[in-house]
Design a protein around this motif. Structure first.
Motif, PDB file in Angstrom:
ATOM      1  N   GLY A  89      10.302  32.377  -4.868  1.00  0.00           N
ATOM      2  CA  GLY A  89      10.767  31.303  -4.001  1.00  0.00           C
ATOM      3  C   GLY A  89       9.707  30.716  -3.095  1.00  0.00           C
ATOM      4  O   GLY A  89      10.030  30.093  -2.082  1.00  0.00           O
ATOM      5  N   TYR A  90       8.424  30.886  -3.462  1.00  0.00           N
ATOM      6  CA  TYR A  90       7.338  30.394  -2.622  1.00  0.00           C
ATOM      7  C   TYR A  90       6.682  29.156  -3.238  1.00  0.00           C
ATOM      8  O   TYR A  90       6.724  28.953  -4.457  1.00  0.00           O
ATOM      9  CB  TYR A  90       6.256  31.468  -2.454  1.00  0.00           C
ATOM     10  CG  TYR A  90       6.676  32.636  -1.591  1.00  0.00           C
ATOM     11  CD1 TYR A  90       6.601  32.559  -0.204  1.00  0.00           C
ATOM     12  CD2 TYR A  90       7.135  33.814  -2.178  1.00  0.00           C
ATOM     13  CE1 TYR A  90       6.969  33.644   0.580  1.00  0.00           C
ATOM     14  CE2 TYR A  90       7.503  34.905  -1.404  1.00  0.00           C
ATOM     15  CZ  TYR A  90       7.427  34.812  -0.020  1.00  0.00           C
ATOM     16  OH  TYR A  90       7.798  35.874   0.753  1.00  0.00           O
ATOM     17  N   THR A  91       6.040  28.361  -2.377  1.00  0.00           N
ATOM     18  CA  THR A  91       5.163  27.265  -2.810  1.00  0.00           C
ATOM     19  C   THR A  91       3.732  27.797  -2.745  1.00  0.00           C
ATOM     20  O   THR A  91       3.474  28.844  -2.131  1.00  0.00           O
ATOM     21  CB  THR A  91       5.296  26.051  -1.875  1.00  0.00           C
ATOM     22  OG1 THR A  91       4.864  26.433  -0.557  1.00  0.00           O
ATOM     23  CG2 THR A  91       6.742  25.572  -1.816  1.00  0.00           C
ATOM     24  N   PRO A  92       2.757  27.092  -3.372  1.00  0.00           N
ATOM     25  CA  PRO A  92       1.359  27.551  -3.279  1.00  0.00           C
ATOM     26  C   PRO A  92       0.882  27.720  -1.845  1.00  0.00           C
ATOM     27  O   PRO A  92       0.082  28.614  -1.549  1.00  0.00           O
ATOM     28  CB  PRO A  92       0.586  26.447  -4.015  1.00  0.00           C
ATOM     29  CG  PRO A  92       1.576  25.899  -5.001  1.00  0.00           C
ATOM     30  CD  PRO A  92       2.904  25.960  -4.300  1.00  0.00           C
ATOM     31  N   GLU A  93       1.377  26.851  -0.946  1.00  0.00           N
ATOM     32  CA  GLU A  93       0.962  26.946   0.449  1.00  0.00           C
ATOM     33  C   GLU A  93       1.546  28.195   1.116  1.00  0.00           C
ATOM     34  O   GLU A  93       0.924  28.782   2.014  1.00  0.00           O
ATOM     35  CB  GLU A  93       1.399  25.695   1.230  1.00  0.00           C
ATOM     36  CG  GLU A  93       0.702  24.415   0.811  1.00  0.00           C
ATOM     37  CD  GLU A  93       1.251  23.869  -0.508  1.00  0.00           C
ATOM     38  OE1 GLU A  93       2.391  24.265  -0.883  1.00  0.00           O
ATOM     39  OE2 GLU A  93       0.543  23.074  -1.166  1.00  0.00           O
ATOM     40  N   ASP A  94       2.753  28.595   0.672  1.00  0.00           N
ATOM     41  CA  ASP A  94       3.415  29.765   1.279  1.00  0.00           C
ATOM     42  C   ASP A  94       2.841  31.080   0.771  1.00  0.00           C
ATOM     43  O   ASP A  94       2.970  32.115   1.433  1.00  0.00           O
ATOM     44  CB  ASP A  94       4.921  29.761   0.962  1.00  0.00           C
ATOM     45  CG  ASP A  94       5.627  28.569   1.571  1.00  0.00           C
ATOM     46  OD1 ASP A  94       5.164  28.110   2.631  1.00  0.00           O
ATOM     47  OD2 ASP A  94       6.628  28.109   0.992  1.00  0.00           O
ATOM     48  N   PHE A  95       2.236  31.041  -0.416  1.00  0.00           N
ATOM     49  CA  PHE A  95       1.776  32.284  -1.057  1.00  0.00           C
ATOM     50  C   PHE A  95       0.294  32.150  -1.364  1.00  0.00           C
ATOM     51  O   PHE A  95      -0.096  31.779  -2.476  1.00  0.00           O
ATOM     52  CB  PHE A  95       2.564  32.538  -2.339  1.00  0.00           C
ATOM     53  CG  PHE A  95       2.628  33.985  -2.732  1.00  0.00           C
ATOM     54  CD1 PHE A  95       3.750  34.752  -2.463  1.00  0.00           C
ATOM     55  CD2 PHE A  95       1.557  34.601  -3.383  1.00  0.00           C
ATOM     56  CE1 PHE A  95       3.812  36.088  -2.828  1.00  0.00           C
ATOM     57  CE2 PHE A  95       1.597  35.932  -3.743  1.00  0.00           C
ATOM     58  CZ  PHE A  95       2.741  36.684  -3.468  1.00  0.00           C
ATOM     59  N   PRO A  96      -0.572  32.468  -0.395  1.00  0.00           N
ATOM     60  CA  PRO A  96      -2.020  32.279  -0.593  1.00  0.00           C
ATOM     61  C   PRO A  96      -2.582  33.245  -1.632  1.00  0.00           C
ATOM     62  O   PRO A  96      -1.991  34.287  -1.918  1.00  0.00           O
ATOM     63  CB  PRO A  96      -2.604  32.563   0.795  1.00  0.00           C
ATOM     64  CG  PRO A  96      -1.586  33.431   1.468  1.00  0.00           C
ATOM     65  CD  PRO A  96      -0.249  32.995   0.955  1.00  0.00           C
ATOM     66  N   GLY A  97      -3.728  32.876  -2.187  1.00  0.00           N
ATOM     67  CA  GLY A  97      -4.347  33.677  -3.245  1.00  0.00           C
ATOM     68  C   GLY A  97      -5.152  34.834  -2.705  1.00  0.00           C
ATOM     69  O   GLY A  97      -6.366  34.898  -2.946  1.00  0.00           O
TER      70      GLY A  97
END
Length: 516
Positions: A89-97
């Motif tokens: 349920g995350y966006t790329p911005e919410d789930f950093p690498g």
């Protein structure tokens, strides 16, 4: 002329050699040019193939139902596929690498085991495959099956680790539900085994709860109260002297109740040492105390869904009374050695020959427990107040005992019956049965002959002059004197009085009777 011809041929030969050299150079140059063109063409085809492969990989990545990830260990950066983030349920911005953010999403119970498995794979090349939980953006945890594979340098250092996660929450929930169901089945099996073991002990004794014998007004009133309360789950307190048949009344209540399809469970609080009563009532875990080698269910747990008869409740140690009060009020308790609360649906019937109201005044019984128990009291009259019932009881016991002993007693002389009716029976029906058994054994013919010389009732033993405890104390002392202070064994005081040895000793302690 010949010499001139020789000198004239030399320049022609040099020219041919030069021409051949130039031709070779041109050929080699042409071959090099052709080679370069071919190499460029092959490189172009390889690049096209690589681009096509990348496009296929990206299409496969986009179409995958699993979450893919690739961890560059040297830069400590992680690539997560869109599907990986989408599952959580995350966006790329919410789930950093970053690997640390992934670790922060692990369930607290799984974080250390997962990281230990990762390190084992990187350092010892142990295959990585495990199940763990990740926290979604909404805050719930989902179960995943994860696999991964690392890439190592020639020096043996891991430089990359890639893998995928598959959502197995539904399967895991089904698995957990199955485990819970199996655990419940195991619990029921244990309870049934405990009840079966209890019943095997119970069938060693013979009860006549379906035959409460008598026609006196006192007994009729008791049976009226039994029918009045049986259908409810109200706690019942049965009062009466020792040997009046309080247990038969309890069994009659249970037999007329909605719980009659399950066996009545009983415990005698006077026959167990104080250090074992709690374990017998509430059960214990393995290792709860010295000698507790296996888990044991208590009587309350065995009686879940049926009736528990607490006989001789007045003998319950004071320190256990709060725990009993809690079960009566809330239906909850804990086994010894466990903090897990167990709920039990138990109907309680208690019995005592003590005056609990007097025990409360003396500080030996909790007042709040007394109020909880005294909701519906039933008092069983002593046998001396049921003289008209004695002939019926005598006929019943003589027939029963004769059949068991293989004898034939056809008549009971009037003198014998009168003597039985005129005796004051401090031990009540239990004493009557024991007297009749000795009489049947002593009778060699068809007529019943008494083996005991029954004493006439003394005036100072009437209820108006002496308390019940005083009457009981004097009778026990007389029987002890008659047996030369022999408490147990054949012809001992316990056998004559129809009491269990430990019950008699408990009564002696309470009444202050000491052995010399």
């Amino acid at each position: 002329m010949g010499f001139h011809e020789v000198r004239g041929e030399a320049p022609v030969g040099s020219f041919q050699i030069a021409l051949i050299g130039l031709a070779s150079f041109c050929i080699i140059t042409a071959l090099l040019i052709i080679g370069v063109f071919k190499q460029r063409k092959r490189r172009g085809r390889a690049e096209d193939a690589l681009k096509a492969s990348e496009q296929r990989y990206l299409r496969a990545l986009a179409g995958s139902t699993d979450g893919l990830w690739d961890w560059d260990i040297r830069s400590n950066t992680v690539f997560y596929s869109d599907r990986f983030r989408e599952i959580l349920g995350y966006t790329p911005e919410d789930f950093p690498g970053a690997i640390d953010f992934f670790r922060s999403r692990l369930h607290p119970e799984d974080a250390d085991p997962v990281w230990a498995a990762v390190q084992s794979h990187l350092q010892q090349r142990v295959p990585f495959k495990m199940e763990y939980r990740l926290k979604t953006k909404s805050g719930e945890y989902l179960w995943f099956l994860a696999r991964a594979q690392a890439i190592w340098e020639t020096e043996g250092n891991a430089v990359r680790m890639s893998g995928w996660i598959q959502d197995i929450t539904e399967n895991k929930q089904n698995e957990l539900n199955l485990k819970a169901a199996l655990s419940e089945i195991d619990g029921l099996k244990t309870k049934l085994e405990a009840e079966r073991a209890y019943l095997q002990d119970e069938i060693k004794f013979e009860y006549n709860h379906e035959n409460i014998i008598g026609r006196s007004d006192g007994l009729k009133y008791v049976l009226y109260k039994v029918e009045q309360i049986a259908a409810s789950d109200t706690t019942v307190l049965i009062l009466g002297e020792t040997g009046t048949g309080k247990e038969l009344v309890a069994r009659a209540i249970h037999g007329l109740s909605t719980r009659k399809d399950r066996a009545l469970v009983k415990i005698n609080c006077a026959t167990l040492p104080s250090n074992l009563i709690e374990s017998e009532l509430f059960g214990h875990e393995k290792g709860a105390f010295t000698g507790a080698h296996v888990k044991q269910l208590g009587r309350f747990e065995v009686a879940d869904g049926t009736t528990l008869f607490l006989d001789e409740l007045g003998e319950l140690p004071f320190e256990l009374q709060p725990k009993l009060l809690r079960v009566i009020q809330d239906g909850e308790f804990e086994r010894l050695g466990s903090s897990r609360t167990i709920k039990a649906d138990v109907r309680i019937i208690a019995a005592t020959n003590r005056n609990l109201e007097d025990e409360v005044r003396k500080g030996r019984f909790r007042e709040d427990l007394w109020y909880r128990l005294n909701i519906f009291p039933i008092t069983v009259p002593p046998l001396r107040e049921r003289k008209e019932d004695i002939p019926l009881l005598v006929d019943f016991f003589v027939h029963k005992i004769s059949r068991r002993l293989g004898k034939s007693i056809e008549s009971i002389p009037t003198a014998v019956m009168n003597e039985l009716q005129n005796y004051h029976w401090p031990g009540n029906i239990r004493e009557l049965e024991n007297v009749l058994e000795r009489a049947v054994i002593n009778s060699s013919g068809p007529k019943l002959r008494l083996a005991d010389e029954l004493e006439k009732p003394h005036r100072d033993l009437t209820p108006a002059r002496k308390t019940l405890d005083e009457v009981e104390r004097e009778h026990i002392i007389r029987v002890l004197d008659m047996t030369h202070r022999k408490v147990s064994g054949k012809d001992g005081a316990a056998e004559i009085l129809g009491l269990d040895r430990s019950t008699l000793r408990a009564r002696m302690r309470k009444l202050g009777i000491r052995q010399p």
